[in-house]
Design an enzyme around this catalytic site. Structure first.
Site, mmCIF file in Angstrom:
data_model
loop_
_atom_site.group_PDB
_atom_site.id
_atom_site.type_symbol
_atom_site.label_atom_id
_atom_site.label_comp_id
_atom_site.label_asym_id
_atom_site.label_seq_id
_atom_site.Cartn_x
_atom_site.Cartn_y
_atom_site.Cartn_z
ATOM 1 N N ASN A 118 0.872 -1.180 0.000
ATOM 2 C CA ASN A 118 0.000 0.000 0.000
ATOM 3 C C ASN A 118 0.908 1.229 0.000
ATOM 4 O O ASN A 118 1.492 1.564 1.031
ATOM 5 C CB ASN A 118 -0.891 -0.043 1.255
ATOM 6 N N GLY A 158 2.427 2.498 10.769
ATOM 7 C CA GLY A 158 3.367 3.598 10.570
ATOM 8 C C GLY A 158 4.043 4.069 11.846
ATOM 9 O O GLY A 158 4.678 5.121 11.875
ATOM 10 N N SER A 174 3.365 -1.852 10.399
ATOM 11 C CA SER A 174 4.822 -1.838 10.621
ATOM 12 C C SER A 174 5.494 -3.181 10.315
ATOM 13 O O SER A 174 6.417 -3.594 11.015
ATOM 14 C CB SER A 174 5.147 -1.398 12.049
ATOM 15 N N GLU A 234 -5.347 -4.827 10.740
ATOM 16 C CA GLU A 234 -4.335 -3.795 10.963
ATOM 17 C C GLU A 234 -4.662 -3.025 12.241
ATOM 18 O O GLU A 234 -5.491 -2.100 12.214
ATOM 19 C CB GLU A 234 -4.308 -2.816 9.791
ATOM 20 N N HIS A 249 -9.560 1.267 4.782
ATOM 21 C CA HIS A 249 -8.286 1.441 5.473
ATOM 22 C C HIS A 249 -8.507 2.376 6.671
ATOM 23 O O HIS A 249 -9.305 3.314 6.597
ATOM 24 C CB HIS A 249 -7.236 2.027 4.522
ATOM 25 N N GLU A 260 -6.901 4.759 7.771
ATOM 26 C CA GLU A 260 -6.690 6.193 7.486
ATOM 27 C C GLU A 260 -7.931 6.803 6.826
ATOM 28 O O GLU A 260 -8.255 7.963 7.046
ATOM 29 C CB GLU A 260 -5.424 6.373 6.621
ATOM 30 N N LYS A 286 0.149 4.258 -0.279
ATOM 31 C CA LYS A 286 -0.474 5.468 0.282
ATOM 32 C C LYS A 286 -0.236 6.654 -0.661
ATOM 33 O O LYS A 286 -0.265 6.473 -1.871
ATOM 34 C CB LYS A 286 0.034 5.712 1.700
HETATM 35 P P1 PGA Z 1 2.762 0.447 7.623
HETATM 36 O O1 PGA Z 1 1.314 0.618 6.946
HETATM 37 O O2 PGA Z 1 3.329 -0.851 7.107
HETATM 38 O O3 PGA Z 1 3.539 1.643 7.164
HETATM 39 O O4 PGA Z 1 2.563 0.406 9.101
HETATM 40 C C1 PGA Z 1 0.433 -0.468 6.792
HETATM 41 C C2 PGA Z 1 -0.876 0.022 6.218
HETATM 42 O O5 PGA Z 1 -1.336 1.085 6.622
HETATM 43 O O6 PGA Z 1 -1.488 -0.624 5.344
#
Ligand code: PGA
Length: 293
Positions: free
Chosen positions: A30, A202, A244, A196, A124, A126, A32
């Site tokens: 992903n 992140g 992460s 997640e 997601h 976010e 982003k």
């Molecule tokens: P990350 O993001 O690996 O940077 O923690 C995962 C995600 O949001 O899909």
């Protein structure tokens, strides 16, 4: 041409015998809001040669909308030039539920299909946190995606406050039930769900492998409860871990019996790093197949 799902012959034989189906792990990157179209094309040229011969795993790249057609073309070129054993699919990061109309800024499912997508990330955290996406909207998007032949990657997961209040299991149960409401057994069986935990995205903090495996087991149980008498649905749905995931901790997750790959943000932005993760997933899949899990 690479198939979307490479199911090993052994898995098909197991399924025929009514034994637990071997799920093909999916490593989805992903991106982003990172990478311009030209950076995306450079990424694909660097990435494909690194993962070309991997087996037992499926890979998906999920770039921003404006990069989709560039990445689709680069994947087609890469396949044509060298051929790939591994299936590298294209996914979008969101979709709207209407087919077309006056919805400024939104992207319809048919547009994603025409741009070359097979997958779409939906719900997601976010999107839920910053753009107010609700469980009901997630469900509408999932249905719209499926009706156009797109495979949803549905994200669920609890916040830090919910975790500290001991509500993790309840939150993922509610989100899973809501996202799958009204889906047929066949539609549900083809889904990908990504667990997640928001506090791990992140942040450099991640759940332990055992914890991820436990919550993913709960999600699979909820899917089973939604389709009573049809155990194949819960056995087929692929459930990834995300948050992460990096080359130095991936093996801990990918080796767990319930974990079917990973949804990777930050660590998917570097082609070498993401290729290493794909390699680790292929090794974990080979171990799982050997031990019959
Ligand atoms: P990350 O993001 O690996 O940077 O923690 C995962 C995600 O949001 O899909």
């Amino acid at each position: 041409m690479a198939t979307l799902l490479t199911v090993p012959a052994k898995a098909i034989r197991q399924e025929e015998k009514g034994v637990r189906r071997l799920r093909v792990p999916l490593l989805a990157g992903n991106w982003k809001m990172y990478k311009t179209p030209s950076q995306a094309a450079q990424y694909v040229s660097a990435f494909l040669p690194l993962i070309r011969t991997l087996t037992g795993v499926e890979v998906a790249l999920c770039p921003p909308f404006v990069d989709l057609t560039t990445v689709a073309a680069a994947l087609r070129r890469g396949r044509g030039e060298r051929g790939t054993e591994v299936s590298v699919a294209l996914g979008a990061q969101d979709v709207f539920w209407e087919d077309e109309g006056a919805f400024t800024g939104e992207v319809a499912p048919g547009m994603l299909v025409d741009a070359g997508c097979q997958y779409v990330i939906i719900g997601h955290s976010e999107r839920r946190q910053y753009f107010g996406e609700t469980d009901e909207q997630v469900n509408r998007k999932v249905k719209a995606a499926l009706s156009h032949g797109l495979r949803p990657i549905i994200c669920v997961g609890e916040s830090l406050a919910q975790r500290e209040a001991g509500q993790s299991d309840e939150v993922v149960r509610r989100q899973t039930r809501a996202a799958l409401a009204g889906l047929t057994p066949d539609q549900a069986a083809g889904l990908v769900i990504a667990y997640e935990p928001i506090w791990a995205i992140g942040t450099g903090r991640n759940a332990t492998g055992e914890e991820a495996n436990r919550v993913i087991g709960i999600i699979r149980q909820v899917v089973g409860e939604l389709y009573p008498g049809q155990p194949q649905v819960a056995q087929s749905v692929r459930i990834q871990y995300g948050g992460s995931v990096k080359p130095n901790n991936a093996a801990e997750f990918l080796g767990q019996p319930e974990v079917d790959g990973a949804l990777v943000g930050g660590a998917s932005l570097d082609p070498q790093g993401f290729a290493t993760l794909c390699q680790l997933a292929a090794e974990a899949a080979a171990d799982r197949a050997r031990s019959g899990q």
